[in-house]
Each structure stands twice: as C-alpha cells, then as structure tokens.
Design an enzyme around this catalytic site. Structure first.
Site, PDB file in Angstrom:
ATOM      1  CG  ASP A   1      15.994  28.918  -3.957  1.00  0.00           C
ATOM      2  OD1 ASP A   1      17.394  28.991  -4.072  1.00  0.00           O
ATOM      3  OD2 ASP A   1      15.678  28.111  -3.168  1.00  0.00           O
TER       4      ASP A   1
ATOM      5  CG  PHE B   1      14.193  28.350 -10.397  1.00  0.00           C
ATOM      6  CD1 PHE B   1      14.479  27.548 -11.419  1.00  0.00           C
ATOM      7  CD2 PHE B   1      14.260  29.875 -10.384  1.00  0.00           C
ATOM      8  CE1 PHE B   1      15.235  28.203 -12.710  1.00  0.00           C
ATOM      9  CE2 PHE B   1      14.866  30.433 -11.635  1.00  0.00           C
ATOM     10  CZ  PHE B   1      15.407  29.679 -12.505  1.00  0.00           C
TER      11      PHE B   1
ATOM     12  CB  ALA C   1      12.555  29.246 -14.606  1.00  0.00           C
TER      13      ALA C   1
ATOM     14  CB  SER D   1      12.020  22.244 -15.042  1.00  0.00           C
ATOM     15  OG  SER D   1      13.078  21.952 -14.118  1.00  0.00           O
TER      16      SER D   1
ATOM     17  CB  CYS E   1      22.539  27.543  -3.529  1.00  0.00           C
ATOM     18  SG  CYS E   1      22.037  26.654  -5.054  1.00  0.00           S
TER      19      CYS E   1
HETATM   20  N1  SAH Z   1      13.068  27.289  -3.478  1.00  0.00           N
HETATM   21  C1  SAH Z   1      12.992  25.996  -3.158  1.00  0.00           C
HETATM   22  C2  SAH Z   1      14.012  25.174  -3.711  1.00  0.00           C
HETATM   23  C3  SAH Z   1      14.358  25.605  -4.870  1.00  0.00           C
HETATM   24  S1  SAH Z   1      15.846  24.359  -5.746  1.00  0.00           S
HETATM   25  C4  SAH Z   1      12.562  25.335  -1.837  1.00  0.00           C
HETATM   26  O1  SAH Z   1      12.452  26.587  -0.951  1.00  0.00           O
HETATM   27  O2  SAH Z   1      12.180  24.393  -1.440  1.00  0.00           O
HETATM   28  C5  SAH Z   1      15.744  24.819  -7.258  1.00  0.00           C
HETATM   29  C6  SAH Z   1      14.573  24.126  -8.093  1.00  0.00           C
HETATM   30  O3  SAH Z   1      14.593  24.636  -9.762  1.00  0.00           O
HETATM   31  C7  SAH Z   1      15.010  22.752  -8.513  1.00  0.00           C
HETATM   32  O4  SAH Z   1      13.457  22.025  -7.868  1.00  0.00           O
HETATM   33  C8  SAH Z   1      14.774  22.310  -9.689  1.00  0.00           C
HETATM   34  O5  SAH Z   1      14.207  21.140 -10.158  1.00  0.00           O
HETATM   35  C9  SAH Z   1      14.342  23.782 -10.451  1.00  0.00           C
HETATM   36  N2  SAH Z   1      15.114  23.800 -11.652  1.00  0.00           N
HETATM   37  C10 SAH Z   1      16.019  23.450 -12.236  1.00  0.00           C
HETATM   38  N3  SAH Z   1      16.299  24.087 -13.491  1.00  0.00           N
HETATM   39  C11 SAH Z   1      14.887  24.729 -13.681  1.00  0.00           C
HETATM   40  C12 SAH Z   1      14.260  25.520 -14.920  1.00  0.00           C
HETATM   41  N4  SAH Z   1      15.233  25.692 -16.017  1.00  0.00           N
HETATM   42  N5  SAH Z   1      13.249  25.947 -14.872  1.00  0.00           N
HETATM   43  C13 SAH Z   1      12.382  25.559 -13.713  1.00  0.00           C
HETATM   44  N6  SAH Z   1      12.857  24.999 -12.700  1.00  0.00           N
HETATM   45  C14 SAH Z   1      14.213  24.487 -12.738  1.00  0.00           C
END
Ligand code: SAH
Length: 393
Positions: A297, A225, A277, A248, A337
C-alpha cells in the site's frame, strides 16, 4: 459572473463540478478568490453557482446547479448535514468510531475533507471556496457532530495550487495530547492528528484491512508500506504466524509500535523495520525470504496522469519483488492510490510485474476505498484507491 466559451457548458450538463481556466471566456466584476460567481454560457443561460479561484487551473468549483439557490451559511450547514446522514446509514459506523465525514467534491463540498477520530474532527480546507466559508463550516461541523475539538490540517500541497498558505492547529477546543485513540473493528489505533500523514490515518483502507485480517490465519505476512501498522496488526489479529512490516518514516513506526502494544496480539510475532521498501524488498529477495501474504500500500506515486510513467515503474518494481517473495498459494493485496493511474492501467502494470517475475497469478478480488469515501457518479476523479487481491498459483 463568468462566461464560458462556446460549448464549454458540456461538462456542467453532466453535473461535473470543475470549470477549468481554458473553458472561461471572461469574468465580469473581477471576482476574488472564494467569491461565489454565476456561471453562464454564450447564450446568457446560468448553469451553476461556483466558487471562483483566480490562481488555480480549476478556475471555479460548483456549489450548486440550481441558479436560484443561495450560497450562505445555511447552505453549508445543509451540505454538512447531508454528508453526515450518508455516514449514519453505513455499516462501518457500527464498527468504528473513526470515519470520513466529508469527502470533498463527492459530497458536494469541493475542497473540504473532514475525518472524525473518536471525539476529535480533523478538517482540511483545500480550495479557495471552502477557505472563504471556513468559519460557518466549522460552526456547522461543531454543532452537528457535537465534537468540541476540531484540528485543522490545511497543510496539503494542493493548497499551493489555489494560492493558499498552509495552516494547521486546533481551531475549536483544545487538546494537550493530539494522539486520538480510535477503535476499528475491535482493534485499537492511535492517530497523531498533528504530525501524522494526511489527517492522521488512512481511513479509506478500513474494510481492506479487515479483509486482510480474515485472510491471514497461519500465514507469514509482509507489509511493505506499513505506516502506523494498520495491515500488519490486522494480519496478527487474524492469526498470522509472523509479520514483517517495512516503513521509511521513523515517527510513523513509533506510532506503529504503540499500536502493536495497544492490542491483544502477540507482539513477539511482529518485526518492524525502518527502511526504504524498494531496497528492503530486494534485500529480502536476495536472502531468499518467503511469505504467504504480502500487502503493498505505497504512497501516491502519481497524483496526476502526467506522472503516470514514473509511477508505473515504481509499481512494477515493488509488485515484481512481491511476486518473487511469495510462495505458491500466497496472496498479494496490492494497492494504488494514485489518481493518475486508473484501475485498468494498474492491473496491466501488475500483470507486467507477474510476467517479469515468472509468476502465475489470478485476480480473486478487487478493492476500493471504504464507503465513507463515496464516489459521486458525476465525479469519477473521486475514485482514486484501487487494489487487487492476487493468488499466486
Ligand atoms: N497501509 C497503511 C497506509 C500506508 S501509506 C495503513 O493502512 O495505515 C504509505 C506509507 O508508505 C507511508 O507511511 C509512507 O511513510 C511510507 N513510505 C513512503 N515511501 C516509502 C518507501 N520508499 N519505503 C517504505 N515506506 C515508504
């Protein structure tokens, strides 16, 4: 004035800042949203002065446990000053020009979040009390930080619970480009304060990104993510052989690609995929893909304990897939989180995932939010981010 039901001053005795609607016997003088009220028990003793919020389940949030302390512009200037002083002593302040300056309840400013991105501040006013004191707070922030530009991102869902409309835009200074360049432990990131998620960047993961950098040498890495590439770019900077990063959101990926180009890393080793994901990790498993380092994450699946069950399924799903995708000797840095999933529950979900994946794994480290997101002892709700570093044996 609000009078509490018999015995309901118990949480105030422990200095917890929230007064729930169910604890309030009656309010006198019909306080309005954001009014400062005295909080009294049945004997008439005043325990605190708090901000009243008639629509919220959290009916009042305590400003001060000293009944004699004035709640005025000087009070907020003081609280902001205290928050800034905490940050000045943090080692992270020497390694990054992006810090959380105010972390709401944990800094004695319920409902206020302020992040600094280089010379731009991003502020969120998320409760009726700070909404009322918005102007003096903005003045204090501008004066005490010297930042001329302040962008307001009061567009979080939680404002609805307080009966507040969303609001966003520059409230001090102005900028043509709202993408702030920041430096975190020597790496460059662009922060889109207008369109980015939350206030634009996940500062709480700063130290954990740095930790992943230190673990990445020679490994094939997966970032499930990736948002704007935080962990992925750190893995590359740490010498990862290659990184596959999934996200995503297309706008987030666009910034991730900019961030990749803004750093002295081999961009050819990175692959960013726009995908869900959950589905993509399955596809990778079906293809027999293997990695030596995985970072998960995900977004907040359970803001409150009520959503914990569905969240548990989601956490289990992705962690199970990650265990399958790791080679023996591989590392999994997995995070939650969700306020509604505590550290013990998260650990048991991950244990269940390993079991179902027939993987053996040991916890070799634990992660939490960076120190600029402090946890006040009397406010355990402030501890929302937890993570485990697991070694697959
Ligand atoms: N690790 C990152 C923060 C992640 S926040 C950092 O250090 O900056 C979580 C992310 O997951 C967000 O960008 C969100 O858009 C994404 N997300 C949410 N649902 C998702 C999914 N089903 N598949 C892929 N990404 C997703």
């Amino acid at each position: 004035m609000i009078y509490l039901k018999a015995g309901r001053e118990k949480s105030l005795r422990r200095r917890h800042p929230w007064i729930f609607s169910g604890a309030v016997e009656r309010a006198t003088e019909q306080p309005k949203a954001g009014d400062t009220v005295e909080v009294r028990d049945t004997s008439g003793k005043t325990w605190a002065r708090a901000a009243f919020s008639p629509q919220s389940q959290i009916r009042a949030r305590v400003w001060t446990f000293d009944p004699a302390e004035e709640v005025d512009a000087a009070f907020f200037r003081n609280r902001v000053m205290r928050s800034l002083a905490v940050r000045e002593s943090l080692p992270a302040a020497k390694h990054s020009n992006a810090l959380r300056l105010v972390h709401a309840e944990s800094d004695g400013l319920p409902g206020l979040v302020v992040d600094r991105y280089a010379d731009v501040l991003v502020a969120q006013f998320l409760a009726a009390g700070v909404e009322r004191w918005r102007d003096p707070i903005l003045d204090a922030l501008a004066e005490l930080t010297g930042c001329e530009a302040i962008y307001e991102r009061s567009d979080a869902e939680t404002r609805k619970l307080e009966g507040l409309e969303p609001r966003a835009g520059f409230v001090r200074g102005n900028r043509a480009a709202a993408r702030c360049p920041i430096i975190e432990y020597g790496l460059n990131f662009r922060v889109d304060v207008e369109q980015g998620q939350k206030t634009g960047f996940f500062l709480d993961q700063r130290e954990n990104r740095q930790r992943v950098r230190a673990l990445a040498a020679g490994r094939e890495a997966l970032d499930g993510f990736c948002y704007t590439g935080g962990f992925a770019i750190n893995a590359l900077a740490g010498g990862a052989k290659r990184v596959l990063a999934i996200e995503s959101s297309a706008p987030s990926l666009e910034v991730a690609r900019e961030n990749l180009a803004a750093n002295a890393v081999d961009a050819g080793k990175a692959e960013f995929v726009q995908a869900d994901a959950f589905a993509h990790l399955r596809t990778l498993r079906d293809r027999g893909a293997q990695f030596d380092l995985a970072v998960l994450d995900p977004p907040k699946f359970a803001p409150t304990a009520a959503q914990a069950k569905n969240a548990a399924r989601a956490y289990k799903d992705i962690n199970l897939l990650a265990f399958k995708l790791l080679r023996p000797g591989g590392l999994l840095a997995t995070f939650s989180c969700s306020g509604g999933v505590d550290a013990a529950l998260f650990q048991s979900i991950v244990a269940g995932a390993a079991l179902d994946a027939s993987a053996d794994a040991k916890i070799i480290e634990r992660f939490s939010a960076a120190a600029d997101h402090p946890v006040a002892l009397e406010f355990p709700e402030g501890e929302y981010l937890k993570g485990l570093l697991l070694l697959k044996t």
